[in-house]
Design a protein around this motif. Structure first.
Motif, PDB file in Angstrom:
ATOM      1  N   LEU A 164      -3.662 -11.226  -3.576  1.00  0.00           N
ATOM      2  CA  LEU A 164      -3.338  -9.812  -3.773  1.00  0.00           C
ATOM      3  C   LEU A 164      -4.142  -8.949  -2.817  1.00  0.00           C
ATOM      4  N   GLU A 165      -5.396  -9.283  -2.630  1.00  0.00           N
ATOM      5  CA  GLU A 165      -6.248  -8.509  -1.724  1.00  0.00           C
ATOM      6  C   GLU A 165      -5.804  -8.683  -0.275  1.00  0.00           C
ATOM      7  N   ARG A 166      -5.479  -9.905   0.115  1.00  0.00           N
ATOM      8  CA  ARG A 166      -5.039 -10.178   1.494  1.00  0.00           C
ATOM      9  C   ARG A 166      -3.808  -9.359   1.867  1.00  0.00           C
ATOM     10  N   ASN A 167      -2.961  -9.096   0.876  1.00  0.00           N
ATOM     11  CA  ASN A 167      -1.684  -8.438   1.132  1.00  0.00           C
ATOM     12  C   ASN A 167      -1.621  -7.034   0.552  1.00  0.00           C
ATOM     13  N   GLY A 197      -1.285  -3.284  -0.047  1.00  0.00           N
ATOM     14  CA  GLY A 197      -0.521  -2.273   0.665  1.00  0.00           C
ATOM     15  C   GLY A 197       0.852  -2.721   1.127  1.00  0.00           C
ATOM     16  N   MET A 198       1.171  -3.996   0.968  1.00  0.00           N
ATOM     17  CA  MET A 198       2.490  -4.484   1.369  1.00  0.00           C
ATOM     18  C   MET A 198       3.490  -4.293   0.228  1.00  0.00           C
ATOM     19  N   PRO A 199       4.781  -4.185   0.548  1.00  0.00           N
ATOM     20  CA  PRO A 199       5.794  -3.913  -0.480  1.00  0.00           C
ATOM     21  C   PRO A 199       5.994  -5.097  -1.426  1.00  0.00           C
ATOM     22  N   ASP A 200       6.614  -4.831  -2.571  1.00  0.00           N
ATOM     23  CA  ASP A 200       6.808  -5.853  -3.600  1.00  0.00           C
ATOM     24  C   ASP A 200       7.594  -7.064  -3.106  1.00  0.00           C
ATOM     25  N   GLY A 201       8.486  -6.860  -2.161  1.00  0.00           N
ATOM     26  CA  GLY A 201       9.311  -7.965  -1.681  1.00  0.00           C
ATOM     27  C   GLY A 201       8.617  -8.880  -0.693  1.00  0.00           C
ATOM     28  N   HIS A 202       7.394  -8.564  -0.346  1.00  0.00           N
ATOM     29  CA  HIS A 202       6.628  -9.358   0.621  1.00  0.00           C
ATOM     30  C   HIS A 202       6.106 -10.639  -0.026  1.00  0.00           C
ATOM     31  N   TYR A 203       6.095 -11.730   0.732  1.00  0.00           N
ATOM     32  CA  TYR A 203       5.600 -13.010   0.225  1.00  0.00           C
ATOM     33  C   TYR A 203       4.155 -13.220   0.659  1.00  0.00           C
ATOM     34  N   ALA A 204       3.286 -13.403  -0.329  1.00  0.00           N
ATOM     35  CA  ALA A 204       1.846 -13.338  -0.096  1.00  0.00           C
ATOM     36  C   ALA A 204       1.314 -14.446   0.799  1.00  0.00           C
ATOM     37  N   LYS A 205       1.944 -15.611   0.776  1.00  0.00           N
ATOM     38  CA  LYS A 205       1.442 -16.727   1.574  1.00  0.00           C
ATOM     39  C   LYS A 205       2.202 -16.865   2.889  1.00  0.00           C
ATOM     40  N   PHE A 206       2.559 -15.723   3.482  1.00  0.00           N
ATOM     41  CA  PHE A 206       3.311 -15.805   4.740  1.00  0.00           C
ATOM     42  C   PHE A 206       2.423 -16.234   5.897  1.00  0.00           C
ATOM     43  N   GLY A 207       1.130 -16.121   5.729  1.00  0.00           N
ATOM     44  CA  GLY A 207       0.198 -16.692   6.705  1.00  0.00           C
ATOM     45  C   GLY A 207      -0.040 -15.871   7.942  1.00  0.00           C
ATOM     46  N   SER A 209       0.994 -25.274  -0.917  1.00  0.00           N
ATOM     47  CA  SER A 209       0.163 -25.244  -2.125  1.00  0.00           C
ATOM     48  C   SER A 209       0.455 -23.982  -2.928  1.00  0.00           C
ATOM     49  N   PRO A 210       0.718 -24.095  -4.229  1.00  0.00           N
ATOM     50  CA  PRO A 210       0.996 -22.913  -5.057  1.00  0.00           C
ATOM     51  C   PRO A 210      -0.214 -21.997  -5.165  1.00  0.00           C
ATOM     52  N   ILE A 211       0.050 -20.738  -5.484  1.00  0.00           N
ATOM     53  CA  ILE A 211      -1.016 -19.801  -5.826  1.00  0.00           C
ATOM     54  C   ILE A 211      -1.314 -19.975  -7.312  1.00  0.00           C
ATOM     55  N   THR A 212      -2.579 -20.201  -7.623  1.00  0.00           N
ATOM     56  CA  THR A 212      -3.003 -20.410  -9.004  1.00  0.00           C
ATOM     57  C   THR A 212      -3.749 -19.179  -9.506  1.00  0.00           C
ATOM     58  N   ALA A 213      -4.119 -19.196 -10.784  1.00  0.00           N
ATOM     59  CA  ALA A 213      -4.883 -18.089 -11.364  1.00  0.00           C
ATOM     60  C   ALA A 213      -6.205 -17.904 -10.634  1.00  0.00           C
ATOM     61  N   GLU A 214      -6.764 -18.999 -10.140  1.00  0.00           N
ATOM     62  CA  GLU A 214      -8.058 -18.937  -9.463  1.00  0.00           C
ATOM     63  C   GLU A 214      -7.995 -18.182  -8.138  1.00  0.00           C
ATOM     64  N   ASP A 215      -6.869 -18.248  -7.431  1.00  0.00           N
ATOM     65  CA  ASP A 215      -6.808 -17.541  -6.148  1.00  0.00           C
ATOM     66  C   ASP A 215      -5.810 -16.383  -6.133  1.00  0.00           C
ATOM     67  N   LEU A 216      -5.364 -15.966  -7.321  1.00  0.00           N
ATOM     68  CA  LEU A 216      -4.440 -14.827  -7.411  1.00  0.00           C
ATOM     69  C   LEU A 216      -5.051 -13.571  -6.793  1.00  0.00           C
ATOM     70  N   LEU A 272       3.397 -11.489  -8.387  1.00  0.00           N
ATOM     71  CA  LEU A 272       1.938 -11.626  -8.431  1.00  0.00           C
ATOM     72  C   LEU A 272       1.302 -10.405  -9.095  1.00  0.00           C
ATOM     73  N   ARG A 273       1.829  -9.231  -8.809  1.00  0.00           N
ATOM     74  CA  ARG A 273       1.277  -8.016  -9.411  1.00  0.00           C
ATOM     75  C   ARG A 273       1.552  -7.967 -10.915  1.00  0.00           C
ATOM     76  N   LYS A 274       2.737  -8.384 -11.333  1.00  0.00           N
ATOM     77  CA  LYS A 274       3.057  -8.418 -12.756  1.00  0.00           C
ATOM     78  C   LYS A 274       2.181  -9.444 -13.471  1.00  0.00           C
ATOM     79  N   TRP A 275       1.983 -10.571 -12.836  1.00  0.00           N
ATOM     80  CA  TRP A 275       1.115 -11.623 -13.361  1.00  0.00           C
ATOM     81  C   TRP A 275      -0.294 -11.076 -13.576  1.00  0.00           C
ATOM     82  N   LYS A 276      -0.807 -10.377 -12.590  1.00  0.00           N
ATOM     83  CA  LYS A 276      -2.151  -9.807 -12.688  1.00  0.00           C
ATOM     84  C   LYS A 276      -2.221  -8.764 -13.804  1.00  0.00           C
TER      85      LYS A 276
END
Length: 228
Positions: free
Chosen positions: A196-199, A201-211, A185-192, A140-144
């Motif tokens: 990123l904001e929700r997560n 400070g978390m490490p790169d290996g963390h999955y953003a939609k862990f809920g 539901s996938p993460i799209t460009a609209e909610d990227l 997600l960070r590389k995408w951004k």
């Protein structure tokens, strides 16, 4: 026979004893979402490199089966490789394909090592591909950072927390569904940016939609590796 409640999650089993079976929609949905995204953003005859982790894993085979079918129907040229999720192997495979000619898309059956695939394009001085990875923060960070055209499919990591919520409900005497199907539901460009904001400070290996952003102490206790 023990008269204790049974919760089945992630993979199904041949039994009718479970109080609830908790699982995401499944691998076919992943394969459909990701291949459709690539098809919608590519032209007939474009080339996609499919990066697969291992053969014979049920959910991975389902992802690939769905994607391969749709790619073929859409006239997308696709070549697939097993990489074991090794970033070095992923980079080598993509670099070798770029040396043969242009690659317009990257498809992955799981996002491990996605950044290495992107770096292969950078090293070759090529335009970024249309790409699907996963909701891992490194991707997600590389995408951004790159602004590339991408999609992050999700295999709901929340499924490993939901059984604990189900157990809590069962022991409280609350009703749970016999089959508890979780969204993916996938993460799209609209909610990227949102994820990123929700997560943050978390490490790169963390999955953003862990809920679990609403869990006590998030993200500090995870960053400090201290369990509250």
């Amino acid at each position: 026979k023990t008269d204790k409640p049974v919760i089945v999650f992630d993979r199904g089993v041949e039994t009718d004893c479970a109080v609830t079976f908790i699982h995401p929609i499944g691998g076919f949905a992943w394969g459909i979402d990701t291949s459709k995204f690539l098809i919608d953003n590519l032209d007939k005859g474009d080339k996609v490199v499919a990066l697969r982790i291992l053969p014979g894993v049920d959910v991975l085979e389902q992802r690939w089966a769905a994607a391969d079918k749709l790619f073929n129907e859409a006239g997308i040229e696709v070549v697939d490789y097993f990489t074991e999720g090794d970033p070095a192997e992923i980079k080598k495979v993509v670099s070798d394909e770029l040396a043969k000619g242009d690659v317009q898309g990257i498809w992955m059956d799981a996002g491990d090592g996605a950044v290495s695939a992107v770096e292969a394009f950078e090293d070759a001085g090529k335009d970024y591909p249309v790409m699907t990875g996963e909701d891992e923060l490194s991707f997600l960070r590389k995408w951004k950072d790159t602004g590339m055209t991408a999609l992050a499919p999700v295999y709901t990591n929340f499924q490993w927390r939901t059984p604990l919520l189900a157990a809590e409900k069962i022991f409280k005497g609350e009703e749970v569904p016999t089959e508890w199907v979780l969204p993916q539901s996938p993460i799209t460009a609209e909610d990227l940016d949102e994820y990123l904001e929700r997560n943050k400070g978390m490490p790169d290996g963390h999955y953003a939609k862990f809920g679990g952003e609403d869990m006590a102490g998030f993200p500090q206790v995870w960053q400090d590796r201290v369990i509250p």
